[in-house]
Design a protein around this motif. Structure first.
Motif, mmCIF file in Angstrom:
data_model
loop_
_atom_site.group_PDB
_atom_site.id
_atom_site.type_symbol
_atom_site.label_atom_id
_atom_site.label_comp_id
_atom_site.label_asym_id
_atom_site.label_seq_id
_atom_site.Cartn_x
_atom_site.Cartn_y
_atom_site.Cartn_z
ATOM 1 N N GLU A 12 0.753 -1.229 0.049
ATOM 2 C CA GLU A 12 0.053 0.059 -0.019
ATOM 3 C C GLU A 12 0.856 1.150 0.149
ATOM 4 N N PHE A 13 1.831 1.272 0.674
ATOM 5 C CA PHE A 13 2.914 2.196 0.812
ATOM 6 C C PHE A 13 4.147 1.807 1.737
ATOM 7 N N CYS A 14 5.356 2.541 1.489
ATOM 8 C CA CYS A 14 6.449 1.960 2.342
ATOM 9 C C CYS A 14 7.410 3.098 2.501
ATOM 10 N N GLY A 17 -8.589 -6.468 0.387
ATOM 11 C CA GLY A 17 -9.178 -5.238 0.257
ATOM 12 C C GLY A 17 -9.346 -4.424 1.344
ATOM 13 N N TYR A 18 -8.346 -4.649 2.459
ATOM 14 C CA TYR A 18 -7.998 -3.698 3.472
ATOM 15 C C TYR A 18 -6.721 -3.581 3.749
ATOM 16 N N PRO A 19 -6.237 -2.362 4.246
ATOM 17 C CA PRO A 19 -4.943 -1.966 4.639
ATOM 18 C C PRO A 19 -4.378 -2.286 6.215
ATOM 19 N N SER A 20 -3.021 -2.170 6.243
ATOM 20 C CA SER A 20 -2.419 -1.887 7.283
ATOM 21 C C SER A 20 -1.416 -0.942 7.484
ATOM 22 N N ASP A 21 -1.153 -0.332 8.430
ATOM 23 C CA ASP A 21 -0.421 0.904 8.719
ATOM 24 C C ASP A 21 0.354 0.770 9.972
ATOM 25 N N MET A 22 1.790 0.780 10.028
ATOM 26 C CA MET A 22 2.457 0.610 11.191
ATOM 27 C C MET A 22 3.892 1.449 11.053
ATOM 28 N N THR A 23 4.388 1.757 12.280
ATOM 29 C CA THR A 23 5.709 2.595 12.144
ATOM 30 C C THR A 23 6.588 1.862 13.309
ATOM 31 N N LEU A 50 6.443 6.222 16.353
ATOM 32 C CA LEU A 50 5.960 5.003 16.801
ATOM 33 C C LEU A 50 4.552 5.140 16.427
ATOM 34 N N GLU A 51 4.083 3.966 15.914
ATOM 35 C CA GLU A 51 2.578 4.095 15.211
ATOM 36 C C GLU A 51 1.870 2.758 15.580
ATOM 37 N N GLU A 52 0.526 2.993 16.214
ATOM 38 C CA GLU A 52 -0.348 2.059 16.184
ATOM 39 C C GLU A 52 -1.488 1.995 15.784
ATOM 40 N N GLY A 70 25.266 2.674 13.310
ATOM 41 C CA GLY A 70 24.898 3.734 14.095
ATOM 42 C C GLY A 70 23.928 4.472 13.692
ATOM 43 N N ASP A 71 23.197 3.970 12.536
ATOM 44 C CA ASP A 71 21.963 4.940 12.117
ATOM 45 C C ASP A 71 20.943 4.276 12.756
ATOM 46 N N ALA A 72 19.978 5.211 12.856
ATOM 47 C CA ALA A 72 18.611 5.120 13.273
ATOM 48 C C ALA A 72 17.892 4.639 12.168
ATOM 49 N N VAL A 73 16.812 3.559 12.170
ATOM 50 C CA VAL A 73 16.101 3.241 11.022
ATOM 51 C C VAL A 73 14.672 3.057 11.176
ATOM 52 N N LEU A 74 13.762 4.222 10.472
ATOM 53 C CA LEU A 74 12.492 4.195 10.584
ATOM 54 C C LEU A 74 11.752 3.386 9.504
ATOM 55 N N ILE A 75 10.715 2.513 9.891
ATOM 56 C CA ILE A 75 9.994 2.046 8.737
ATOM 57 C C ILE A 75 8.612 2.023 9.048
ATOM 58 N N ASP A 76 7.808 2.772 8.123
ATOM 59 C CA ASP A 76 6.497 2.908 8.015
ATOM 60 C C ASP A 76 5.967 2.380 7.039
#
Length: 366
Positions: free
Chosen positions: A192-194, A230-236, A340-342, A217-223
């Motif tokens: 859906e997105f990345c 037919g239905y999406p998810s979403d999380m960070t 941070l995403e829920e 040493g890098d921070a990594v953010l994955i959203d």
């Protein structure tokens, strides 16, 4: 029409009665998928679903009728390129029984020329958008939607867990996004997105995933989110490669406490603004208020962004079945961003989190 769609149409008419709505007009959109399980090709040819208290039917280009007939038993008012839609539209409006000066609801997502076609045909109409009719219904998820959203989020958990485990020095953000996309595909879903952000790129809330290479040493953010059935998810989720950058642990703790405060505030009867305030107060008290750059959340359903919106100014009262994100963040330019995403659903009097993946920081490649 299947039982779910029949129930939705009945519920829509009840909302129309409660809001004194004479006619609902929907273009090719998520609203149409919700009401009719139909998403015809959207181009310049007018396609409209009209619902009145006594009638529902489609204005439809003849080119699309045979294919659309497989998905709905609602009547069609077809028109050809040679004739144009004017006569078919007149006939459809007559079938709806709409009064001379109706109160109509227009799909806010449809093409402007479609909307003007309707307004020109109903010069005495008063009009508004879908927020208190089909939008209201879509914001309250039923048990089937709950199950579909849960399945999509459990798959997302697995994809993100695997992505953090696969991190290696020299990988690009695009490499990680491709890994996640292949994981989705292998499990029957689509991307859906990345958004993948390494190091300072995480300080841009809407960073475009690119060719930045990962280093220790890098921070990594994955959203990220998939679409499954037919239905999406979403999380960070957050992590780092090797050792965490300076100050990372403290910021992670603050943002996690903000998430917990917002979850606790999300109850039936609370306002959306109460949830935003609960998260924002934690971050402000820690001295990072100016670094929380966006609203706390957005609704999620057929669309990744839909009502309700969790903002500082929203008076929306939370009710059972509402689904939305809680995603506070702190963004430190030149260093890293931490969000941070829920996704939660108001269920049985509280906010239930769909994801089962912990929010603890992940050391990549471990």
């Amino acid at each position: 029409m299947n039982a779910t769609l029949t129930t939705r149409l009945s519920a829509l008419r009840a909302r129309m009665a409660a809001t004194n709505t004479d006619l609902l007009v929907i273009g090719p959109s998520s609203h149409m998928r919700y009401l009719a399980d139909l998403s015809p090709h959207g181009d310049e040819r007018p396609v409209l679903l009209m619902v009145s208290p006594t009638f529902a039917g489609f204005l439809m280009p003849s080119l699309n009728v045979d294919s659309s007939r497989q998905h709905t038993d609602l009547p069609f008012f077809p028109w050809t390129d040679a004739d144009g839609p004017a006569a078919a539209l007149v006939n459809l409006l007559a079938a709806t029984g709409v009064p001379a000066a109706p109160s109509i609801v227009l799909d806010e997502t449809m093409r402007t020329d479609f909307a003007l076609l309707v307004l020109d045909a109903l010069p005495g109409a008063t009009r508004r958008f879908t927020n208190d009719t089909v939008g209201y219904l879509r914001s309250h998820k039923d048990d089937t939607e709950y199950s579909l959203l849960k399945a999509a989020h459990l798959l997302n958990d697995r994809a993100v867990t695997a992505a953090f485990a696969a991190l290696k020095p020299g990988m690009t953000e695009l490499d990680v996004a491709a890994f996640i996309g292949e994981f989705y595909k292998a499990n029957g879903a689509t991307t859906e997105f990345c958004s993948v952000c390494f190091g300072p790129n995480g300080a841009f809330p809407h960073h475009h995933t690119g060719t930045t290479q990962l280093k220790s040493g890098d921070a990594v953010l994955i959203d990220t989110g998939c679409r499954l059935d037919g239905y999406p998810s979403d999380m960070t989720r957050m992590g780092y490669l090797g050792s965490a950058p300076e100050g990372y642990g403290q910021i992670h703790s603050i943002v996690d406490r903000a998430v917990e405060a917002a979850i606790a505030a999300a109850r039936p009867g609370a306002k959306a603004s109460d949830v935003d305030k609960a998260a924002r107060d934690i971050i402000t008290a820690a001295g990072y208020g100016p670094n929380f750059l966006h609203r706390t959340g957005h609704g999620l359903g057929i669309d990744v962004h839909e009502t309700p919106y969790i903002t500082a100014t929203s008076d929306t009262v939370l009710e059972e079945g509402m689904v939305f994100s809680i995603e506070p963040g702190i963004y430190l330019q030149g260093q890293f961003g931490l969000r941070l995403e829920e996704i939660v659903i108001i269920r049985n009097g509280e906010a239930e989190v769909f994801s089962e993946m912990p929010r603890t920081a992940v050391s990549g490649g471990q």
